[in-house]
Design a protein around this motif. Sequence first.
Motif, PDB file in Angstrom:
ATOM      1  N   UNK A   7     -15.790   7.818 -17.233  1.00  0.00           N
ATOM      2  CA  UNK A   7     -14.389   7.406 -17.218  1.00  0.00           C
ATOM      3  C   UNK A   7     -13.915   7.093 -15.803  1.00  0.00           C
ATOM      4  N   UNK A   8     -14.239   7.939 -14.826  1.00  0.00           N
ATOM      5  CA  UNK A   8     -13.778   7.688 -13.468  1.00  0.00           C
ATOM      6  C   UNK A   8     -14.540   6.532 -12.831  1.00  0.00           C
ATOM      7  N   UNK A   9     -15.774   6.281 -13.263  1.00  0.00           N
ATOM      8  CA  UNK A   9     -16.553   5.169 -12.731  1.00  0.00           C
ATOM      9  C   UNK A   9     -15.940   3.838 -13.164  1.00  0.00           C
ATOM     10  N   UNK A  10     -15.208   3.842 -14.268  1.00  0.00           N
ATOM     11  CA  UNK A  10     -14.584   2.626 -14.765  1.00  0.00           C
ATOM     12  C   UNK A  10     -13.239   2.361 -14.103  1.00  0.00           C
ATOM     13  N   UNK A  11     -12.659   3.372 -13.468  1.00  0.00           N
ATOM     14  CA  UNK A  11     -11.363   3.222 -12.808  1.00  0.00           C
ATOM     15  C   UNK A  11     -11.584   2.553 -11.459  1.00  0.00           C
ATOM     16  N   UNK A  12     -10.822   1.493 -11.156  1.00  0.00           N
ATOM     17  CA  UNK A  12     -10.955   0.889  -9.825  1.00  0.00           C
ATOM     18  C   UNK A  12     -10.695   1.944  -8.742  1.00  0.00           C
ATOM     19  N   UNK A  13     -11.493   1.906  -7.695  1.00  0.00           N
ATOM     20  CA  UNK A  13     -11.390   2.909  -6.630  1.00  0.00           C
ATOM     21  C   UNK A  13      -9.983   2.969  -6.046  1.00  0.00           C
ATOM     22  N   UNK A  14      -9.378   1.825  -5.884  1.00  0.00           N
ATOM     23  CA  UNK A  14      -8.017   1.775  -5.346  1.00  0.00           C
ATOM     24  C   UNK A  14      -7.061   2.616  -6.200  1.00  0.00           C
ATOM     25  N   UNK A  15      -7.227   2.563  -7.514  1.00  0.00           N
ATOM     26  CA  UNK A  15      -6.381   3.333  -8.428  1.00  0.00           C
ATOM     27  C   UNK A  15      -6.793   4.804  -8.479  1.00  0.00           C
ATOM     28  N   UNK A  16      -8.095   5.062  -8.403  1.00  0.00           N
ATOM     29  CA  UNK A  16      -8.585   6.445  -8.452  1.00  0.00           C
ATOM     30  C   UNK A  16      -8.012   7.256  -7.295  1.00  0.00           C
ATOM     31  N   UNK A  17      -8.000   6.674  -6.108  1.00  0.00           N
ATOM     32  CA  UNK A  17      -7.451   7.350  -4.929  1.00  0.00           C
ATOM     33  C   UNK A  17      -5.935   7.461  -5.054  1.00  0.00           C
ATOM     34  N   UNK A  18      -5.307   6.402  -5.478  1.00  0.00           N
ATOM     35  CA  UNK A  18      -3.865   6.422  -5.696  1.00  0.00           C
ATOM     36  C   UNK A  18      -3.043   6.045  -4.483  1.00  0.00           C
ATOM     37  N   UNK A  19      -2.862   6.964  -3.549  1.00  0.00           N
ATOM     38  CA  UNK A  19      -1.968   6.755  -2.415  1.00  0.00           C
ATOM     39  C   UNK A  19      -2.760   6.410  -1.153  1.00  0.00           C
ATOM     40  N   UNK A  44     -16.091   7.019  12.013  1.00  0.00           N
ATOM     41  CA  UNK A  44     -16.253   7.670  10.697  1.00  0.00           C
ATOM     42  C   UNK A  44     -15.579   9.043  10.640  1.00  0.00           C
ATOM     43  N   UNK A  45     -14.492   9.185  11.390  1.00  0.00           N
ATOM     44  CA  UNK A  45     -13.637  10.363  11.241  1.00  0.00           C
ATOM     45  C   UNK A  45     -12.753  10.141  10.021  1.00  0.00           C
ATOM     46  N   UNK A  46     -12.496   8.881   9.705  1.00  0.00           N
ATOM     47  CA  UNK A  46     -11.757   8.450   8.518  1.00  0.00           C
ATOM     48  C   UNK A  46     -12.560   7.343   7.857  1.00  0.00           C
ATOM     49  N   UNK A  47     -12.462   7.236   6.549  1.00  0.00           N
ATOM     50  CA  UNK A  47     -13.052   6.108   5.828  1.00  0.00           C
ATOM     51  C   UNK A  47     -11.918   5.238   5.330  1.00  0.00           C
ATOM     52  N   UNK A  48     -12.144   3.945   5.342  1.00  0.00           N
ATOM     53  CA  UNK A  48     -11.121   3.011   4.893  1.00  0.00           C
ATOM     54  C   UNK A  48     -11.710   2.065   3.858  1.00  0.00           C
ATOM     55  N   UNK A  49     -10.808   1.357   3.219  1.00  0.00           N
ATOM     56  CA  UNK A  49     -11.180   0.363   2.219  1.00  0.00           C
ATOM     57  C   UNK A  49     -10.162  -0.762   2.327  1.00  0.00           C
ATOM     58  N   UNK A  50     -10.591  -1.970   2.049  1.00  0.00           N
ATOM     59  CA  UNK A  50      -9.638  -3.085   2.002  1.00  0.00           C
ATOM     60  C   UNK A  50      -9.025  -3.080   0.607  1.00  0.00           C
ATOM     61  N   UNK A  51      -7.695  -2.989   0.559  1.00  0.00           N
ATOM     62  CA  UNK A  51      -7.026  -2.860  -0.731  1.00  0.00           C
ATOM     63  C   UNK A  51      -5.915  -3.896  -0.886  1.00  0.00           C
ATOM     64  N   UNK A  52      -5.486  -4.017  -2.113  1.00  0.00           N
ATOM     65  CA  UNK A  52      -4.361  -4.881  -2.431  1.00  0.00           C
ATOM     66  C   UNK A  52      -4.707  -6.353  -2.384  1.00  0.00           C
ATOM     67  N   UNK A  53      -3.719  -7.136  -2.730  1.00  0.00           N
ATOM     68  CA  UNK A  53      -3.885  -8.579  -2.786  1.00  0.00           C
ATOM     69  C   UNK A  53      -4.234  -9.171  -1.416  1.00  0.00           C
ATOM     70  N   UNK A  54      -3.653  -8.589  -0.359  1.00  0.00           N
ATOM     71  CA  UNK A  54      -3.898  -9.089   0.991  1.00  0.00           C
ATOM     72  C   UNK A  54      -5.138  -8.468   1.635  1.00  0.00           C
ATOM     73  N   UNK A  55      -5.799  -7.535   0.926  1.00  0.00           N
ATOM     74  CA  UNK A  55      -7.037  -6.894   1.401  1.00  0.00           C
ATOM     75  C   UNK A  55      -6.834  -6.217   2.761  1.00  0.00           C
ATOM     76  N   UNK A  56      -5.738  -5.465   2.887  1.00  0.00           N
ATOM     77  CA  UNK A  56      -5.460  -4.754   4.141  1.00  0.00           C
ATOM     78  C   UNK A  56      -6.324  -3.501   4.238  1.00  0.00           C
ATOM     79  N   UNK A  57      -6.677  -3.121   5.457  1.00  0.00           N
ATOM     80  CA  UNK A  57      -7.450  -1.910   5.697  1.00  0.00           C
ATOM     81  C   UNK A  57      -6.525  -0.719   5.476  1.00  0.00           C
ATOM     82  N   UNK A  58      -6.953   0.195   4.607  1.00  0.00           N
ATOM     83  CA  UNK A  58      -6.139   1.371   4.301  1.00  0.00           C
ATOM     84  C   UNK A  58      -7.025   2.591   4.146  1.00  0.00           C
ATOM     85  N   UNK A  59      -6.406   3.741   4.353  1.00  0.00           N
ATOM     86  CA  UNK A  59      -7.080   5.037   4.299  1.00  0.00           C
ATOM     87  C   UNK A  59      -6.368   5.875   3.237  1.00  0.00           C
ATOM     88  N   UNK A  60      -7.115   6.647   2.440  1.00  0.00           N
ATOM     89  CA  UNK A  60      -6.437   7.523   1.483  1.00  0.00           C
ATOM     90  C   UNK A  60      -5.447   8.450   2.194  1.00  0.00           C
TER      91      UNK A  60
END
Length: 127
Positions: A7-19, A44-60
């Motif tokens: 179930x969690x593997x099917x959830x987009x990572x952006x949504x799984x993290x939430x904020x 690598x003190x923090x991990x980031x992902x490109x999220x949203x429509x604009x693919x901005x770099x964000x950290x949980x």
Amino acid sequence: MTDQPTASAEIPLEDLVGSWLTVPDIAERWGIPLSAVRKLIEDRELLSLRIGERRVVAVPTQFIEEEVFRHLRGTFTVLADGGLDDEEILRWLFTPDETLRVSGTPVDNLAAGFKTEVRRRAMEQAF
């Protein structure tokens, strides 16, 4: 190796993290330059992902809480040594695991002070 729940593997990572917080948001909260936040991500003190429509770099958002932040680098290292890439590390940290000491996710357990248990579980990922 412990399999992640389907179930969690099917959830987009952006949504799984939430904020999430962008680099400028983190810089503002911590009162540090943008370059210092980028360096934390590079080191690598923090991990980031490109999220949203604009693919901005964000950290949980949970990563910037002091009780979580201080345990991240070692936990990232253990998971990376076990063969997980950054997205898999994020998914593992934010996938609910009711067998952990604190009900919730591994990152919730880091916040609650159970670093050793989380890292022990992370090491199990390597096998």
